[in-house]
Scaffold this active site. Structure first.
Site: not given
Ligand code: NDP
Ligand SMILES: CC[C@](O)(C(C)=O)C(=O)O
Ligand code: MG
Ligand code: MG
Length: 337
Positions: A27, A109, A135, A192, A253
């Site tokens: 994701g 995280h 991301g 966070d 300003s």
């Molecule tokens: N979003 C961000 O910018 C930030 C996120 N984080 C951390 O990163 C981690 C991921 O968050 P984020 O990127 O937002 O997540 P997203 O929701 O964007 O993406 C999650 C991904 O995991 C997949 N997924 C869902 N279920 C499963 C499973 N059972 N097995 C394997 N993959 C699975 C989803 O696939 P599908 O398409 O099928 O749903 C998707 O590809 C978290 O710990 C978050 O706190 C940290 C910093 C910033």
């Molecule tokens: C600010 C939201 C965040 O902590 C990030 C992008 O850093 C998240 O969990 O998505």
């Molecule tokens: Mg963050």
């Molecule tokens: Mg966060």
């Protein structure tokens, strides 16, 4: 309290280049880590369930996609980038049975370690590389030769090399171009959650929506209200990003600055600060984590209801119309990921 901060010259990229990395999830963070690791010469595979809608996106980029269990078995470093509430089950069903001596388990995280939802065995390194940004921008900045700062932390270190490994991983996704700070899972998780709830997402969104409501309810044009409280916010924050609040105050300003200095504290009152402290307390004592895990287990009814209400807020319709006329505003990230 002083922090340790590392840059590219402090990192040894060959450490991560010598590992077989599984990125679980593709994701927001998953696609950024996987693509930038690959561009940095790292051997990457993606772990996604058979029916995942993310599979096609990863395959379109030429990445090898396996199931989470297969990817974990093949790899010697597993980075979990699935939603926080799903990680516990993914870990117990797909990752834990495939962990071997010397493997490393990585997080983006600290939620699941901080709140004891995942308890890894003692024979694997447990570390975190947490970019301090969304991301899609982590990836965009990497491609542009820039970087989003990152935090690293080590929870378990049987190899004795977990910190060097985490720093090497952080450098491979561009974090060490901007700065990598060493912290703990507890500090990353609590700061966070606080940041996203009180300031960056919860606080900023509510501030913008409320400002828009006050102006439009007073009879001003929604388009003018949108430009005033949302569009221009980015330009103001860009100045803060470049040179802090002082730089922002230099550019505006003196009328605006006097209004800022005298009216800002009337908006963010001592009561708001007390509310922020309560929110921090609920993060520290686990109240928020329990609430969110229970909400997820119940099928997320409150989350969906509030999400739908946010999407229907009048500022969204006004904003879409205006953004469509600005060719230089990037297409929505949801279409480009
Ligand atoms: N979003 C961000 O910018 C930030 C996120 N984080 C951390 O990163 C981690 C991921 O968050 P984020 O990127 O937002 O997540 P997203 O929701 O964007 O993406 C999650 C991904 O995991 C997949 N997924 C869902 N279920 C499963 C499973 N059972 N097995 C394997 N993959 C699975 C989803 O696939 P599908 O398409 O099928 O749903 C998707 O590809 C978290 O710990 C978050 O706190 C940290 C910093 C910033
Ligand atoms: C600010 C939201 C965040 O902590 C990030 C992008 O850093 C998240 O969990 O998505
Ligand atoms: Mg963050
Ligand atoms: Mg966060």
């Amino acid at each position: 309290m002083s922090v340790e901060i590392f840059y590219d010259d402090d990192a040894d990229l060959s450490i991560i280049q010598g590992r077989k990395v599984a990125v679980i999830g593709y994701g927001s963070q998953g696609h950024a880590h996987a693509l930038s690791l690959r561009d940095s010469g790292v051997d990457v595979r993606i772990g996604l369930p058979e029916g995942s809608k993310s599979r096609a996106k990863a395959e379109d980029e030429g990445l090898r996609v396996l199931t989470p269990a297969e990817a974990s078995k093949e790899a010697d470093l597993i980075m979990i980038l699935a939603p926080d509430t799903k990680q516990r089950v993914i870990y117990s069903e797909d990752i834990e049975p495939n962990l071997k001596d010397g493997d490393a388990l990585f997080f983006g995280h600290g939620f699941n370690i901080r709140y004891d939802l995942i308890k890894p065995p003692a024979n694997v390194d447990v570390a975190m590389v947490a970019p301090k940004g969304p991301g899609h921008l982590v990836r965009r900045q990497f491609v542009d030769g820039k970087g989003v700062p990152a935090l690293i932390a080590v929870e378990q270190d049987p190899s004795g090399n977990a910190q060097a490994l985490a720093l090497s991983y952080a450098a491979a996704i561009g974090g060490a171009r901007a700065g990598v700070i060493k912290t703990t899972f507890t500090e990353e998780t609590e700061t966070d959650l606080f940041g996203e709830q009180a300031v960056l997402c919860g606080g900023a969104s509510a501030l913008v929506q409320t400002g828009f409501e006050v102006l439009t309810e007073a009879g001003y044009a929604p388009e003018i209200a949108y430009f005033e409280v949302l569009h221009e916010l980015k330009l103001i924050v860009d100045l803060m990003y470049e040179g802090g609040i002082a730089r922002q105050r230099y550019s505006i300003s003196d009328t605006a600055e006097y209004g800022d200095l005298t009216r800002g504290p009337r908006v963010i009152t001592p009561e708001v600060k007390e509310n922020m402290k309560k929110i921090l307390g609920e993060i520290q004592d686990g109240t928020f984590a329990r609430e969110w895990v229970a909400e997820d287990e119940a099928g997320r009814p409150k989350y969906r209801e509030l999400q739908a209400a946010g999407e229907k807020h009048p500022i969204e319709e006004t904003g879409k119309k205006l953004r469509d006329l600005m060719s230089w505003v990037d297409r929505p990230i949801t279409e480009t990921a």
